[in-house]
Design an enzyme around this catalytic site. Structure first.
Site, PDB file in Angstrom:
ATOM      1  N   HIS A 114       0.825  -1.207   0.000  1.00 33.96           N
ATOM      2  CA  HIS A 114       0.000   0.000   0.000  1.00 33.96           C
ATOM      3  C   HIS A 114       0.858   1.256   0.000  1.00 33.96           C
ATOM      4  CE1 HIS A 114       0.909   0.861   4.246  1.00 33.96           C
ATOM      5  NE2 HIS A 114       0.776  -0.442   4.474  1.00 33.96           N
ATOM      6  N   CYS A 154       3.149  -4.857   6.650  1.00 32.01           N
ATOM      7  CA  CYS A 154       2.878  -4.543   5.247  1.00 32.01           C
ATOM      8  C   CYS A 154       4.121  -3.983   4.537  1.00 32.01           C
ATOM      9  CB  CYS A 154       1.740  -3.535   5.147  1.00 32.01           C
ATOM     10  SG  CYS A 154       0.153  -4.167   5.738  1.00 32.01           S
TER      11      CYS A 154
END
Length: 203
Positions: A163, A179
């Site tokens: 992301h 992440c």
């Protein structure tokens, strides 16, 4: 932006060098020698702050290129992306700097795939995040305070994403809870190139 801690270290190095420098007839030559020494030490410090980039070939991780693949390297903090096979076993290639998990405990490696793409994602802290910090909001809507930035690629591993981030200081650092983060303009570019189903390996 100036790093205060590095600035203080530089001042201490300068004082130490001045104190230990030999007496030289010309004040100009003395200050030049000290300045050169400081510059060399600062360059050495910068080298130690840069992640050790390494080249990656998709063939090291996948049998076929197919419609394209992603390799996210948590050591050199870079995401490697190869576009669809042109029939000759060769595709286009893009490289993006990333942030990576803050610890080995939060780092997951192996094979996964993109199962969903979301532009303007909302962020929901995981149960473990809320356990560590009960003050976290239950949901953060899309916007400048959203930790997922402007775009997100959802992986088959629960809670794991590739992301964007509004906090550009995180890129190149150990800064996430698991992440892989990219600059917003770069995740937007990657987002436009990646189809749902694309294979991913995190190393």
């Amino acid at each position: 932006m100036t790093n205060f801690r590095n600035s203080e270290l530089t001042k201490r190095k300068f004082i130490k060098l001045i104190a230990s420098a030999p007496v030289i007839a010309s004040p100009f030559l003395g200050s030049a020698a000290v300045a050169q020494e400081i510059a060399m030490q600062e360059q050495d410090a910068v080298r130690h702050n840069i992640s050790s980039f390494r080249a990656v070939d998709w063939r090291e991780h996948f049998d076929t290129l197919g419609e394209g693949v992603i390799v996210a390297d948590t050591v050199s903090r870079a995401l490697h992306f190869w576009t669809a096979d042109n029939g000759a076993g060769v595709g286009g290639y893009k490289l993006y700097p990333t942030s990576v998990p803050i610890s080995e405990e939060l780092t997951r490696r192996g094979y996964t795939s993109v199962i969903k793409k979301v532009e303007g994602p909302t962020w929901t802290p995981t149960p473990s995040m809320r356990e560590r910090d009960p003050s976290l909001p239950r949901v953060v809507p899309a916007g400048p305070k959203n930790p997922l930035g402007t775009h997100a690629l959802y992986l088959s591993w629960q809670y794991y994403r590739i992301h964007g981030t509004h906090d550009t200081r995180k890129i190149g650092r150990k800064a996430s809870d698991g992440c892989i983060g990219l600059y917003n303009e770069m995740i937007a570019d990657l987002y436009s190139r990646v189809p749902v189903g694309m294979r991913v390996r995190v190393i």
